[in-house]
Write an enzyme that holds these catalytic residues in place. Sequence first.
Site, short mmCIF file in Angstrom:
data_model
loop_
_atom_site.label_atom_id
_atom_site.label_comp_id
_atom_site.label_asym_id
_atom_site.label_seq_id
_atom_site.Cartn_x
_atom_site.Cartn_y
_atom_site.Cartn_z
N HIS A 133 -1.02 -5.33 -12.10
CA HIS A 133 -0.79 -4.48 -10.94
C HIS A 133 -0.77 -5.28 -9.63
CE1 HIS A 133 -5.05 -4.73 -9.68
NE2 HIS A 133 -5.32 -4.71 -10.98
N ASP A 134 0.14 -4.89 -8.75
CA ASP A 134 0.24 -5.43 -7.39
C ASP A 134 0.66 -6.90 -7.35
OD1 ASP A 134 -0.85 -3.02 -5.90
OD2 ASP A 134 -2.55 -3.46 -7.22
N GLY A 151 -4.51 -9.06 -11.22
CA GLY A 151 -3.83 -8.32 -10.18
C GLY A 151 -3.64 -9.12 -8.90
#
Length: 290
Positions: A133-134, A151
């Site tokens: 994520h991200d 992340g």
Amino acid sequence: MTDLAQMDSVSRAAEIHPSSIIADGARIGHGVKVGPWCSVGPDVVIEDGAHLIANVIIDGRTRIGPGVVCYPFTTIGLAPQDLKYRGEPTRCIIGARTVVREHVTIHRGTATGSGVTRVGDDCLIMANSHIAHDCTLGNGVIIVNNVVMGGHVTIGDQARIMGAAALHQFVRIGHAALVGGVCGVEADVIPYGSVLGNRARLVGLHWIWLKRNGVRPDEMHRLRRAFRALYPRAMDDEKAAFSHRLAGVRAEYGDEAKVAEILEFIEAPSHRGLVRVAGGGAASIESDGV
């Protein structure tokens, strides 16, 4: 990039295998091919000419760019592996002509992060890799088999991450940097830097990439001198002296574009600091990068 306002839900020119499930609301562009046993969620956009070969799952607010190819058993845009995530409408974006090989997982962003996981144009993501994520990957990035990243990782254009490397969350990998195989990268890697080792250490610059991409011999010479000034072979007090070396390199070589890029990267905000130089100073190795 396709204009969403002009996209049909499913283009009549798309080829959808009857075993695949395309949810109501998904937008499928012209010339898209969806092979057998794929699943496309209701908020997904697949742009013109993309190809889901088979057994591909795409969900969430995900946009697949034109000409992207996804191989079997990839999953893109599923919920992040973050205990703080509460189902917020975050996104995942895959750039044009990127190739995603077998068993790759790419998760959407989080509300506590940037809100989007982004992979640039013309990337190659090899089998069994994980993009968390991200994360943000630039254009032309190559991720070799079994690479994993936490992340919020940022990877610059044209960087090469070799097989089974592991990137700590919030790490930055600079433009055209090379991360060696089975490296554990716990801190930032400068643009054009080359790191090796169980815990990654800076061992030189990515000379092969520089040569292959048209850097003139005189530029190479000045870049090499600037690098050796920043990271001399023998450093008695590396931490105390680094700011003085940084100022000296800026004064002598700061007009060189690639040196200026390295200096800007070093001075930018960082969660993790810089990867440490290999013991005894930096060896100027000629690394056979991809």
